[in-house]
Design a protein around this motif. Structure first.
Motif, mmCIF file in Angstrom:
data_model
loop_
_atom_site.group_PDB
_atom_site.id
_atom_site.type_symbol
_atom_site.label_atom_id
_atom_site.label_comp_id
_atom_site.label_asym_id
_atom_site.label_seq_id
_atom_site.Cartn_x
_atom_site.Cartn_y
_atom_site.Cartn_z
ATOM 1 N N THR A 181 0.093 -0.133 0.643
ATOM 2 C CA THR A 181 -1.127 -0.701 0.066
ATOM 3 C C THR A 181 -1.621 -1.916 0.845
ATOM 4 O O THR A 181 -2.699 -2.441 0.546
ATOM 5 C CB THR A 181 -0.915 -1.080 -1.413
ATOM 6 O OG1 THR A 181 0.023 -2.163 -1.508
ATOM 7 C CG2 THR A 181 -0.401 0.104 -2.218
ATOM 8 N N ALA A 182 -0.883 -2.362 1.855
ATOM 9 C CA ALA A 182 -1.334 -3.472 2.707
ATOM 10 C C ALA A 182 -2.318 -3.002 3.775
ATOM 11 O O ALA A 182 -2.932 -3.821 4.457
ATOM 12 C CB ALA A 182 -0.130 -4.145 3.371
ATOM 13 N N TYR A 183 -2.473 -1.690 3.936
ATOM 14 C CA TYR A 183 -3.410 -1.155 4.927
ATOM 15 C C TYR A 183 -4.820 -1.089 4.342
ATOM 16 O O TYR A 183 -5.012 -1.066 3.121
ATOM 17 C CB TYR A 183 -2.978 0.245 5.369
ATOM 18 C CG TYR A 183 -1.728 0.236 6.217
ATOM 19 C CD1 TYR A 183 -1.803 0.001 7.584
ATOM 20 C CD2 TYR A 183 -0.484 0.442 5.643
ATOM 21 C CE1 TYR A 183 -0.652 -0.022 8.364
ATOM 22 C CE2 TYR A 183 0.678 0.425 6.423
ATOM 23 C CZ TYR A 183 0.584 0.186 7.781
ATOM 24 O OH TYR A 183 1.716 0.161 8.556
ATOM 25 N N GLN A 204 4.340 5.692 -10.281
ATOM 26 C CA GLN A 204 5.030 4.398 -10.252
ATOM 27 C C GLN A 204 4.148 3.252 -10.730
ATOM 28 O O GLN A 204 4.563 2.092 -10.694
ATOM 29 C CB GLN A 204 5.527 4.111 -8.833
ATOM 30 C CG GLN A 204 6.554 5.105 -8.319
ATOM 31 C CD GLN A 204 7.727 5.258 -9.267
ATOM 32 O OE1 GLN A 204 7.860 6.284 -9.926
ATOM 33 N NE2 GLN A 204 8.558 4.225 -9.357
ATOM 34 N N ASN A 205 2.932 3.587 -11.172
ATOM 35 C CA ASN A 205 2.003 2.580 -11.685
ATOM 36 C C ASN A 205 1.748 1.483 -10.658
ATOM 37 O O ASN A 205 1.732 0.284 -10.966
ATOM 38 C CB ASN A 205 2.531 1.970 -12.989
ATOM 39 C CG ASN A 205 1.439 1.239 -13.756
ATOM 40 O OD1 ASN A 205 0.256 1.582 -13.661
ATOM 41 N ND2 ASN A 205 1.823 0.215 -14.508
ATOM 42 N N ILE A 206 1.573 1.913 -9.401
ATOM 43 C CA ILE A 206 1.274 0.978 -8.314
ATOM 44 C C ILE A 206 -0.207 1.100 -8.002
ATOM 45 O O ILE A 206 -0.644 2.053 -7.353
ATOM 46 C CB ILE A 206 2.124 1.294 -7.064
ATOM 47 C CG1 ILE A 206 3.610 1.100 -7.373
ATOM 48 C CG2 ILE A 206 1.704 0.414 -5.883
ATOM 49 C CD1 ILE A 206 4.525 1.512 -6.241
ATOM 50 N N GLY A 207 -0.982 0.181 -8.475
ATOM 51 C CA GLY A 207 -2.404 0.190 -8.196
ATOM 52 C C GLY A 207 -3.182 1.148 -9.082
ATOM 53 O O GLY A 207 -2.662 1.741 -10.030
ATOM 54 N N GLU A 208 -4.450 1.308 -8.722
ATOM 55 C CA GLU A 208 -5.390 2.094 -9.520
ATOM 56 C C GLU A 208 -6.261 2.927 -8.589
ATOM 57 O O GLU A 208 -6.662 2.472 -7.517
ATOM 58 C CB GLU A 208 -6.266 1.143 -10.345
ATOM 59 C CG GLU A 208 -7.318 1.819 -11.196
ATOM 60 C CD GLU A 208 -8.205 0.816 -11.913
ATOM 61 O OE1 GLU A 208 -9.107 1.268 -12.646
ATOM 62 O OE2 GLU A 208 -8.013 -0.397 -11.713
ATOM 63 N N PHE A 215 -8.752 3.233 -3.546
ATOM 64 C CA PHE A 215 -7.671 2.765 -4.406
ATOM 65 C C PHE A 215 -7.650 1.240 -4.390
ATOM 66 O O PHE A 215 -8.186 0.605 -3.475
ATOM 67 C CB PHE A 215 -6.319 3.288 -3.902
ATOM 68 C CG PHE A 215 -6.200 4.783 -3.874
ATOM 69 C CD1 PHE A 215 -5.513 5.460 -4.877
ATOM 70 C CD2 PHE A 215 -6.767 5.531 -2.842
ATOM 71 C CE1 PHE A 215 -5.410 6.847 -4.854
ATOM 72 C CE2 PHE A 215 -6.661 6.914 -2.813
ATOM 73 C CZ PHE A 215 -5.980 7.566 -3.819
ATOM 74 N N SER A 216 -7.011 0.670 -5.391
ATOM 75 C CA SER A 216 -6.805 -0.787 -5.401
ATOM 76 C C SER A 216 -5.368 -1.075 -5.801
ATOM 77 O O SER A 216 -4.762 -0.352 -6.603
ATOM 78 C CB SER A 216 -7.769 -1.477 -6.366
ATOM 79 O OG SER A 216 -7.443 -1.163 -7.705
ATOM 80 N N ALA A 217 -4.823 -2.129 -5.223
ATOM 81 C CA ALA A 217 -3.464 -2.554 -5.548
ATOM 82 C C ALA A 217 -3.288 -3.992 -5.084
ATOM 83 O O ALA A 217 -3.758 -4.368 -4.004
ATOM 84 C CB ALA A 217 -2.434 -1.658 -4.863
ATOM 85 N N ALA A 218 -2.629 -4.780 -5.921
ATOM 86 C CA ALA A 218 -2.298 -6.173 -5.578
ATOM 87 C C ALA A 218 -3.520 -6.946 -5.101
ATOM 88 O O ALA A 218 -3.441 -7.754 -4.158
ATOM 89 C CB ALA A 218 -1.201 -6.208 -4.518
ATOM 90 N N GLY A 219 -4.671 -6.704 -5.740
ATOM 91 C CA GLY A 219 -5.880 -7.451 -5.411
ATOM 92 C C GLY A 219 -6.612 -6.971 -4.172
ATOM 93 O O GLY A 219 -7.573 -7.616 -3.738
ATOM 94 N N ARG A 220 -6.176 -5.863 -3.574
ATOM 95 C CA ARG A 220 -6.823 -5.319 -2.387
ATOM 96 C C ARG A 220 -7.339 -3.910 -2.668
ATOM 97 O O ARG A 220 -6.798 -3.212 -3.503
ATOM 98 C CB ARG A 220 -5.844 -5.229 -1.203
ATOM 99 C CG ARG A 220 -5.222 -6.546 -0.786
ATOM 100 C CD ARG A 220 -4.356 -6.368 0.459
ATOM 101 N NE ARG A 220 -5.189 -6.146 1.641
ATOM 102 C CZ ARG A 220 -5.406 -4.969 2.200
ATOM 103 N NH1 ARG A 220 -4.840 -3.876 1.696
ATOM 104 N NH2 ARG A 220 -6.168 -4.857 3.269
ATOM 105 N N THR A 221 -8.374 -3.509 -1.954
ATOM 106 C CA THR A 221 -8.826 -2.122 -2.029
ATOM 107 C C THR A 221 -8.580 -1.468 -0.670
ATOM 108 O O THR A 221 -8.621 -2.127 0.370
ATOM 109 C CB THR A 221 -10.323 -2.017 -2.382
ATOM 110 O OG1 THR A 221 -11.086 -2.675 -1.383
ATOM 111 C CG2 THR A 221 -10.591 -2.632 -3.746
#
Length: 474
Positions: A181-183, A204-208, A215-221
Motif C-alpha cells: 500500500t506504500a506504492y 485482512q481489513n487493510i484499507g478500503e 484503493f486507500s490505506a493508511a491515509g494514502r490512495t
C-alpha cells in the motif's frame, strides 16, 4: 520531463558489440529509460564473502546509467535463495507444499530490501519516478517512504498473485500486504491477479476499495490494475522469418526428415508442468500409434536455480522421464523426445517456433508466459502452427483462440495434441489471426507506456503527451 528509475533484483546490462538485447522486457525498459533519461539499479550477481559490501558499480550507456550492487553470501542465502524463491515463489504459484518458511530467511528478505533502499536513496532526485519490479522487492517502497521519499513509486508483479486462502497461509502476509500500500500504482498480469489481491486486502481489513481500480490505506490512495505484459512482436516475427536461412534451421529440417515438430520451451521449474507435459505426449503416442515415427517433441529446458534442492531434484526427474519414454517408444532411427538442457539464442528459438506444428505451453501456473506470445509472433501466416495453452497461464486471458487445456488432465491434453496436429489449415489460420492481432496490439511497448502513463499521474503538462517507446538500437 522527470527521470525514470527502474529497480529490479538483477539488471540486464546493455549488449556488447551491437548484439540484440536478450529479451523484450529489457528492451522496453531500456527504451523507457533512454526516452526519459534514467537509472537502473539492482544486484550485480556478484557475491561478497565479507561485509561491508563495497560501493556501487556504475556504467553509463547513452542516456541510461546502470548502478549495480554486490550482495553478501548471507544476503543471497536468506533473501534470494531463501524467502524469495523458497517461500514467495512457491506460494504465488499455489505450491504450499514446497514453501519452507523460516524467520531467519524472512528477516534476511526485509533486511536486503532495506539495503536496496539505502543504496537507492542517495541517487533519488526530487522529480524522479521510480518503478520497482517483482516479488523480490515488494517491501522496497515502504522502506523508501520510511526514509522520507515522496516520489511516485510503482510496482509490477511478474508472477501470479494467489487467492486469499493460499496467500494468507504465509506467516508474514500482513506485513507484505501493508508494504504494497506504500506504492502509487501496483500492476498485475491479469484481472484475476488483481482481484485476488483486492480480496486479500478485504479479508485482512487493510484499507478500503474506492472503485474498481482505486484503493486507500493508511491515509494514502493507490491504484491496482492489470497490465498484461507483451513482447516485441514485429521484431520477433522478423527474427523468425530470417531464421529459415540459418545453418541451424537447415540442419534441424534435415534431421526431422519430414516429421512434424512439437516444441516446448521452459525454464526448469516445477510451475511449468514439464513432467505432466511429457506424460501427456507419451499418452498421445500410445493412444494414437499412427503418429509414432511421424512426430518429435523438442523440449528445451535451461537449468534454473540449481542451488535450490527442489530444482536439482526436478532436473534429474525430467531427464529420467524423457529417457524412459525414449527407451519405451523410440526406435533406432526415431527419438520421440529431444531434451535440451541449455539456453538457445532468441533468433534460434524464433526459427524453431516457426518450424513447429504445435507448441505445448502448459504451465501449472504462470503469471503470463511469453513463450506463448513468441510462438504466435513467429508463425508463417500462410501455414501457422497451433498453440496448445494451459488455462492457468496469464496468456490464456488474452489468447482465447489457442487450444486451451488443463495440464493436470494428462489424457485430455493428449487428445488435444492429436486434434491440433490434425487441424485443417483454414482453422489454424483463423485462430492465429485472432491471436496475432492481440499480440501485436498488446506488445511490450504498449505495456510499458500504459504503466508509466498511470504512474506519471498528473505529472505531464496539459496537452503534452508522454513519449511513445521505440526499440533502442544497439
Amino acid at each position: 520531463m522527470s527521470r525514470l528509475i527502474v529497480v529490479s533484483n538483477r539488471v540486464p546490462l546493455p549488449a556488447k558489440n551491437g548484439a540484440a538485447s536478450a529479451g523484450g522486457l529489457a528492451v522496453a525498459l531500456q527504451s523507457a529509460l533512454a526516452a526519459r533519461g534514467g537509472l537502473w539499479l539492482g544486484w550485480s550477481g556478484k557475491i561478497c564473502s565479507d561485509e561491508p559490501v563495497g560501493p556501487l558499480t556504475t556504467l553509463k550507456d547513452g542516456n541510461i546509467e546502470y548502478a549495480l550492487t554486490d550482495l553478501t553470501d548471507l544476503d543471497v542465502e536468506e533473501y534470494y535463495q531463501g524467502f524469495a524463491n523458497r517461500v514467495l515463489w512457491p506460494i504465488c504459484h499455489y505450491r504450499l507444499d514446497l514453501a519452507e518458511y523460516g524467520r531467519r530467511e524472512m528477516t534476511g528478505y526485509f533486511r536486503v530490501n532495506q539495503f536496496f533502499a539505502s543504496r537507492l536513496l542517495p541517487l533519488i532526485q526530487k522529480d524522479d519516478v521510480i518503478w520497482i519490479h517483482d516479488y523480490h522487492l515488494i517491501p522496497l517502497a515502504e522502506e523508501l517512504r520510511r526514509q522520507g521519499v515522496k516520489n511516485r513509486i510503482g510496482f509490477f508483479l511478474h508472477i501470479p498473485w494467489p487467492a486469499p486462502d493460499v496467500f494468507l497461509a504465509m506467516p508474514v502476509h500482513d506485513e507484505l500486504l501493508k508494504s504494497l500500500t506504500a506504492y502509487d500504482v501496483i500492476g498485475f498480469q491479469t484481472r484475476q491477479d488483481r482481484e485476488n489481491f483486492a480480496a486479500c486486502l478485504a479479508r485482512q481489513n487493510i484499507g478500503e476499495r474506492l472503485g474498481e481500480e482505486e484503493f486507500s490505506a493508511a491515509g494514502r490512495t493507490f491504484i491496482a490494475r492489470p497490465y498484461p505484459i507483451g513482447i516485441e512482436t514485429d521484431e520477433f516475427a522478423k527474427l523468425a522469418r530470417q531464421a529459415g536461412n540459418t545453418t541451424l534451421h537447415k540442419r534441424m529440417r534435415q534431421s526431422l526428415d519430414g516429421k512434424d515438430l512439437i516444441i516446448g520451451v521452459d525454464r526448469l521449474d516445477y510451475s511449468k508442468g514439464i513432467t505432466q507435459r511429457i506424460d501427456a505426449f507419451e499418452t498421445f503416442l500410445t493412444r494414437h500409434p499412427d503418429y509414432q515415427r511421424k512426430v518429435t517433441l523438442l523440449q528445451i529446458t535451461p537449468k534454473s536455480r540449481s542451488e535450490v534442492p527442489e530444482y536439482e531434484a526436478m532436473q534429474k526427474t525430467v531427464a529420467e522421464q524423457a529417457g524412459r519414454v525414449n527407451g519405451a517408444l523410440g526406435t533406432v532411427d526415431w527419438v520421440p523426445i529431444r531434451y535440451v538442457n541449455r539456453s538457445l539464442r532468441r533468433a534460434a528459438l524464433a526459427g524453431l517456433y516457426r518450424m513447429a506444428k504445435v507448441a505445448l505451453v502448459t504451465p501449472l501456473r504462470d503469471g503470463m508466459n511469453l513463450v506463448a506470445k513468441e510462438f504466435v509472433a513467429a508463425q508463417d501466416e500462410d501455414d501457422p502452427g497451433v498453440l496448445l495453452l494451459s488455462r492457468f497461464a496469464g496468456a490464456a486471458h488474452e489468447l482465447k483462440e489457442a487450444m486451451l487445456v488443463n495440464p493436470y488432465d494428462v489424457e485430455g491434453t493428449a487428445d488435444v495434441i492429436a486434434r491440433s496436429l490434425a487441424m485443417p489449415r483454414e482453422e489454424r489460420q483463423a485462430r492465429w489471426e485472432g491471436m496475432m492481432a492481440t499480440v501485436r496490439e498488446n506488445n511490450v511497448f504498449t505495456w510499458c507506456d500504459t504503466f508509466l502513463g498511470d504512474l506519471a499521474g498528473n505529472e505531464a503538462p496539459e496537452g503534452v503527451e508522454q513519449p511513445r517507446l521505440k526499440r533502442v538500437s544497439r
